[in-house]
Design an enzyme around this catalytic site. Structure first.
Site, PDB file in Angstrom:
ATOM      1  N   SER A  98       0.809  -1.232   0.000  1.00 25.45           N
ATOM      2  CA  SER A  98       0.000   0.000   0.000  1.00 25.45           C
ATOM      3  C   SER A  98       0.829   1.263   0.000  1.00 25.45           C
ATOM      4  O   SER A  98       1.642   1.473   0.901  1.00 25.45           O
ATOM      5  CB  SER A  98      -0.854   0.086   1.273  1.00 25.45           C
ATOM      6  N   HIS A 154      -3.245   0.126  -4.658  1.00 23.74           N
ATOM      7  CA  HIS A 154      -2.493  -1.058  -5.108  1.00 23.74           C
ATOM      8  C   HIS A 154      -2.672  -1.122  -6.622  1.00 23.74           C
ATOM      9  O   HIS A 154      -3.784  -1.302  -7.098  1.00 23.74           O
ATOM     10  CB  HIS A 154      -3.066  -2.344  -4.506  1.00 23.74           C
ATOM     11  N   HIS A 181      -5.531  -9.558  -1.591  1.00 25.71           N
ATOM     12  CA  HIS A 181      -5.628  -9.858  -0.154  1.00 25.71           C
ATOM     13  C   HIS A 181      -6.813 -10.787   0.096  1.00 25.71           C
ATOM     14  O   HIS A 181      -7.785 -10.782  -0.665  1.00 25.71           O
ATOM     15  CB  HIS A 181      -5.873  -8.570   0.636  1.00 25.71           C
ATOM     16  N   TYR A 199      -9.103 -10.396   2.259  1.00 28.87           N
ATOM     17  CA  TYR A 199     -10.359  -9.650   2.491  1.00 28.87           C
ATOM     18  C   TYR A 199     -11.069  -9.254   1.199  1.00 28.87           C
ATOM     19  O   TYR A 199     -12.226  -8.851   1.231  1.00 28.87           O
ATOM     20  CB  TYR A 199     -10.119  -8.411   3.367  1.00 28.87           C
ATOM     21  N   GLU A 200     -10.381  -9.369   0.056  1.00 27.53           N
ATOM     22  CA  GLU A 200     -11.049  -9.095  -1.223  1.00 27.53           C
ATOM     23  C   GLU A 200     -11.903 -10.293  -1.648  1.00 27.53           C
ATOM     24  O   GLU A 200     -12.591 -10.228  -2.668  1.00 27.53           O
ATOM     25  CB  GLU A 200     -10.008  -8.800  -2.306  1.00 27.53           C
ATOM     26  N   ALA A 228       2.317  -2.152   4.436  1.00 25.21           N
ATOM     27  CA  ALA A 228       1.981  -1.123   5.418  1.00 25.21           C
ATOM     28  C   ALA A 228       1.447  -1.869   6.632  1.00 25.21           C
ATOM     29  O   ALA A 228       0.722  -2.855   6.486  1.00 25.21           O
ATOM     30  CB  ALA A 228       0.910  -0.206   4.849  1.00 25.21           C
ATOM     31  N   MET A 239      -2.599  -7.036   6.949  1.00 30.41           N
ATOM     32  CA  MET A 239      -3.552  -7.956   6.306  1.00 30.41           C
ATOM     33  C   MET A 239      -2.936  -8.656   5.096  1.00 30.41           C
ATOM     34  O   MET A 239      -3.658  -9.062   4.178  1.00 30.41           O
ATOM     35  CB  MET A 239      -4.793  -7.169   5.866  1.00 30.41           C
ATOM     36  N   SER A 240      -1.616  -8.789   5.077  1.00 28.50           N
ATOM     37  CA  SER A 240      -0.982  -9.367   3.879  1.00 28.50           C
ATOM     38  C   SER A 240       0.266 -10.154   4.270  1.00 28.50           C
ATOM     39  O   SER A 240       0.422 -10.571   5.408  1.00 28.50           O
ATOM     40  CB  SER A 240      -0.606  -8.240   2.911  1.00 28.50           C
ATOM     41  N   ASN A 290       0.859   3.726  10.967  1.00 32.35           N
ATOM     42  CA  ASN A 290       0.014   4.240  12.068  1.00 32.35           C
ATOM     43  C   ASN A 290       0.277   3.381  13.290  1.00 32.35           C
ATOM     44  O   ASN A 290       0.749   2.250  13.164  1.00 32.35           O
ATOM     45  CB  ASN A 290      -1.473   4.126  11.671  1.00 32.35           C
ATOM     46  N   HIS A 335      -7.689   4.372   5.665  1.00 32.70           N
ATOM     47  CA  HIS A 335      -6.805   3.925   4.575  1.00 32.70           C
ATOM     48  C   HIS A 335      -6.081   5.126   3.959  1.00 32.70           C
ATOM     49  O   HIS A 335      -4.928   5.018   3.546  1.00 32.70           O
ATOM     50  CB  HIS A 335      -7.626   3.167   3.527  1.00 32.70           C
TER      51      HIS A 335
HETATM   52  N1  HPA Z   1      -4.015  -2.768  11.003  1.00 34.18           N
HETATM   53  C1  HPA Z   1      -4.053  -3.637   9.987  1.00 34.18           C
HETATM   54  N2  HPA Z   1      -3.510  -3.391   8.809  1.00 34.18           N
HETATM   55  C2  HPA Z   1      -2.880  -2.218   8.643  1.00 34.18           C
HETATM   56  C3  HPA Z   1      -2.814  -1.261   9.665  1.00 34.18           C
HETATM   57  C4  HPA Z   1      -3.415  -1.555  10.918  1.00 34.18           C
HETATM   58  O1  HPA Z   1      -3.392  -0.762  11.871  1.00 34.18           O
HETATM   59  N3  HPA Z   1      -2.111  -0.192   9.158  1.00 34.18           N
HETATM   60  C5  HPA Z   1      -1.778  -0.517   7.883  1.00 34.18           C
HETATM   61  N4  HPA Z   1      -2.248  -1.733   7.563  1.00 34.18           N
END
Ligand code: HPA
Length: 272
Positions: free
Chosen positions: A28, A59, A81, A83-84, A111, A209-210, A233, A245
């Site tokens: 990302s 992406h 991913h 989740y898609e 990320a 998530m990856s 973050n 996001h």
């Molecule tokens: N959680 C899950 N996936 C992420 C996060 C998060 O805080 N930041 C970037 N991808």
């Protein structure tokens, strides 16, 4: 499945016959790194047989073949991913194709949310190990014997030699790289503060998530792999802020230059 992988690899080889040495997956907001690739050929995932196009904004969804610092690379700009709704075997499909093309090393980037209080947004972290909380595994189902063994070892899933190179490369570009355990959850929701507390107790330093499916596939294939998380973050509940996001992408963009420098140095060192 194996014949589909070979069909994809043949399609790519026809367009770009050079054997890539290193595969790179850009997560990302980290896609701009592709500007560093020279003599490049770009193939959208939508044109490669059996590749799945990503639906996530930020992406891109292109394979870029070319050279970085004189080393031949295959860069996956964007990934799919869980989740898609994409099945695990489709998520790791591009990694397997790159292995058939001949890569021996793989650098994964993502990320991630920081769980460890020592981390700050903007940190680049060397992934030292992972916790798979996706609820599944890309190797579930009949084993594809041509690719690897039924029960792959994951003791040193993140290759120690590649991790040492990453550490050295970071020093040369001017920072001490931190290391941490990455935990993968399915998403697409960000975690709750209670879940983040749980993950800390479990030993996770960052969450995303990856990456985990690709690391498992690489270990199955015998491809050496390392990973870099960009802490975009602090994870849910650590600061009194909502997660978005857009903020994740903005933070990734801010470290793009340092991230690019780190990748360039790492690639040059692996190529030596
Ligand atoms: N959680 C899950 N996936 C992420 C996060 C998060 O805080 N930041 C970037 N991808």
């Amino acid at each position: 499945m194996y014949s589909q992988l070979k069909t994809s690899a043949k399609y790519i080889q026809k367009i770009y016959p050079t054997i890539p040495q290193i595969g790179i997956v850009l997560g990302s907001g980290l896609g701009a790194f592709v500007n560093a690739i020279t003599n490049s050929t770009k193939i959208p995932y939508s044109e490669i047989p059996f590749f799945t196009s990503t639906t996530v904004e930020g992406h891109e969804g292109c394979l870029i073949l070319g050279e970085i610092e004189g080393v031949s690379v295959a860069v996956l700009q964007g990934r799919t991913h869980g989740y898609e709704g994409v099945p695990m075997d489709k998520i790791v499909f591009p990694i397997r194709v790159l292995s058939i093309l001949g890569i021996e090393n793989l650098i994964l980037t993502n990320a991630a949310g920081g769980i460890n209080h020592q981390f700050n947004p903007g940190d680049l972290v060397d992934i030292k190990d992972h916790i798979n909380l996706l609820g599944t595994n890309p190797l579930v189902g009949p084993n594809i014997q041509e690719l690897g063994p039924r029960f792959p070892d994951m003791t040193r899933a993140y290759n120690p030699a590649l991790r040492a190179i990453l550490k050295e490369a970071a020093k040369e570009v001017g920072f001490e790289i931190k290391a941490g355990v990455y935990c993968a959850l399915l998403g697409p929701t960000y975690e709750t503060p209670a879940e983040i507390n749980m993950l800390r107790v479990l030993g996770a330093d960052m969450v995303g998530m990856s990456t985990v499916p690709e690391v498992i596939a690489a270990n199955h294939l015998g491809v050496k792999v390392c990973g870099i998380s960009c802490i975009t973050n602090m994870a849910a509940g650590i600061k009194d802020e909502k997660l978005s996001h857009d903020d994740v992408k903005d933070q990734a963009k801010k470290v793009m230059q340092l991230f690019s420098n780190l990748l360039l140095k790492t690639i040059a060192k692996i190529g030596k």
